[in-house]
Write a protein that holds these residues in place. Structure first.
Motif, PDB file in Angstrom:
ATOM      1  N   GLU A 197      11.505   1.339  -2.072  1.00  0.00           N
ATOM      2  CA  GLU A 197      10.123   1.737  -2.335  1.00  0.00           C
ATOM      3  C   GLU A 197       9.678   1.425  -3.764  1.00  0.00           C
ATOM      4  O   GLU A 197       8.488   1.548  -4.085  1.00  0.00           O
ATOM      5  N   LYS A 202       4.346   2.465   2.207  1.00  0.00           N
ATOM      6  CA  LYS A 202       5.537   3.076   1.607  1.00  0.00           C
ATOM      7  C   LYS A 202       5.894   4.368   2.331  1.00  0.00           C
ATOM      8  O   LYS A 202       7.061   4.634   2.605  1.00  0.00           O
ATOM      9  N   GLU A 203       4.891   5.172   2.626  1.00  0.00           N
ATOM     10  CA  GLU A 203       5.140   6.424   3.330  1.00  0.00           C
ATOM     11  C   GLU A 203       5.670   6.153   4.739  1.00  0.00           C
ATOM     12  O   GLU A 203       6.576   6.836   5.216  1.00  0.00           O
ATOM     13  N   ASP A 228      -1.666   9.077 -12.914  1.00  0.00           N
ATOM     14  CA  ASP A 228      -0.748   8.096 -12.329  1.00  0.00           C
ATOM     15  C   ASP A 228      -0.276   7.038 -13.311  1.00  0.00           C
ATOM     16  O   ASP A 228       0.916   6.719 -13.373  1.00  0.00           O
ATOM     17  N   LYS A 255       3.329   8.232 -12.081  1.00  0.00           N
ATOM     18  CA  LYS A 255       3.611   8.033 -10.653  1.00  0.00           C
ATOM     19  C   LYS A 255       5.069   7.654 -10.429  1.00  0.00           C
ATOM     20  O   LYS A 255       5.659   8.029  -9.399  1.00  0.00           O
ATOM     21  N   SER A 257       0.840  -1.207   0.000  1.00  0.00           N
ATOM     22  CA  SER A 257       0.000   0.000   0.000  1.00  0.00           C
ATOM     23  C   SER A 257       0.868   1.247   0.000  1.00  0.00           C
ATOM     24  O   SER A 257       2.028   1.212   0.421  1.00  0.00           O
ATOM     25  N   GLU A 258       0.299   2.353  -0.488  1.00  0.00           N
ATOM     26  CA  GLU A 258       1.011   3.629  -0.471  1.00  0.00           C
ATOM     27  C   GLU A 258       1.256   4.094   0.962  1.00  0.00           C
ATOM     28  O   GLU A 258       2.276   4.712   1.266  1.00  0.00           O
TER      29      GLU A 258
END
Length: 389
Positions: free
Chosen positions: A258, A33-34, A350, A328, A29-30
């Motif tokens: 990432e 990653k963050e 994206d 993206k 999931s994003e």
């Protein structure tokens, strides 16, 4: 995902199973990653406070948590929350004062730089020594590099660090060079091999290669290698998930945690690639010049295809090139190259594919080209870029 496992991943001490678990978690999931980028940036900052090397992950993890907790209590080394959230390999230091090692060889004492008039952001290249201390590399500096015993192990001149093969060492000891977003750096290893580190990259390597032992280095990020030939001592680049074995050759490896894939492009010579957790020689993949090997982190498959090598090495000249790349992923490359954070408020872009080449252009020039040719609107405020709907 337990933070201790992530720290082991960053330290290159995680098991093959743990590496897979972390990478699966990152790519799921994003949000993950963050979170990974935030923890990674905090970890880089925490190493500034380490003064004693420890090989025990548990102790390293405790020190990491202690350093972050102390920062929260008001240490002068502050974390710029916005940058920490997104800069995977960027160490941000705030405050009126920060301490670094003076790189002038004739004045070896620590030097304190003070400027209480305004906060300063330190996007610095760092060198972590074998005893865990971290030194700041001044890109316009000239200095000798010494180990904890005072032995001269190399020299630094400007943006190049060169190690000596004459260092009086009989066992493997490691240094780690870390390059933040927006910068590049040259490294000459003790055997004469040349490595160019791209932005957001960390390389752990022996101060001196030891006779009868493989020449092994550990990469997170992207680097171009020009390896000195030595049939008796193969050169191995270890990434999280892939080992790249060479005798003497030129190749580029992109292994950002990432990203969804690890890419190896061969310019000259030959290399063998295999999964890090597989010892069967028959499963290795042989790469020949002009080809790209891509490890898909999701299914663990290695795909080989023809490649225009200049596209993958253009970053060394400050160029930015896209070939059928999704928007993206373009954002990721621009963030690393220009040391900015980009917020895309037009998610329909994206998955759109773009092809473009920029030769030493500013970020504004790059974005203006997108605006003029594709109608993509944007605003820039300091190091924050917003792609408007």
């Amino acid at each position: 995902m337990e933070h201790e496992t992530i720290i082991k991943y960053l330290n290159h001490t995680a098991s093959s199973e743990e590496v897979k678990d972390v990478e699966d978690w990152i790519n799921s999931s994003e949000k993950n990653k963050e979170e990974f980028n935030r923890l990674k940036a905090e970890y880089i900052v925490s190493t500034f406070d380490e003064t004693k090397y420890t090989s025990k992950v548990e102790e390293g993890y405790i020190q990491y948590r202690k350093n972050i907790a102390q920062s929260a209590l008001g240490k002068r080394k502050k974390l710029w929350a916005n940058s920490l959230k997104y800069a995977a390999m960027l160490a941000i230091v705030f405050g009126c004062t920060y301490l670094y090692i003076d790189r002038n060889p004739y004045t070896p004492s620590p030097k304190v730089v003070s400027d209480c008039k305004k906060d300063k952001k330190a996007d610095v290249i760092t060198l972590k020594m074998e005893n865990g201390t971290v030194q700041v590399i001044e890109e316009d500096g000239l200095s000798e590099v010494k180990d904890s015993k005072g032995n001269m192990i190399g020299t630094q001149q400007g943006n190049k660090l060169k190690y000596s093969n004459k260092a009086p060492l009989n066992e493997l000891t490691y240094n780690t060079l870390t390059v933040p977003y927006g910068k590049r750096f040259d490294l000459i290893l003790s055997d004469g091999s040349h490595v160019v580190l791209n932005s957001g990259t960390s390389l752990r390597y022996p101060v001196k290669f030891i006779k009868d032992k493989n020449r092994e280095v550990f990469l997170t990020g992207e680097a171009f290698f020009e390896v000195t030939k030595n049939k008796k001592q193969p050169f191995i680049v270890n990434t999280n998930g892939l080992n790249i074995k060479v005798l003497g050759t030129k190749f580029n490896v992109s292994a950002y945690p990432e990203d969804n894939s690890t890419n190896t492009v061969l310019v000259e010579g030959s290399v063998k690639l295999r999964h890090k957790d597989v010892n069967d020689k028959e499963t290795s993949t042989l790469l020949t010049p002009g080809h790209l090997a891509s490890l898909n982190k999701a299914d663990r498959k290695i795909m080989v295809e023809n490649a225009e090598t200049s596209i993958y090495t253009a970053w060394m000249n400050g160029d930015v090139i896209f070939r059928h790349l999704s928007f993206k992923n373009i954002i990721k490359k621009l963030e690393r190259h220009y040391n900015v954070h980009i917020t895309n408020k037009n998610p329909e872009l994206d998955e759109e594919l773009f092809t473009a080449s920029f030769n030493n252009k500013t970020l504004d020039e790059v974005l203006k080209t997108f605006k003029d040719n594709y109608g993509i609107d944007y605003t820039i405020a300091n190091n924050q870029v917003t792609i408007n709907p």
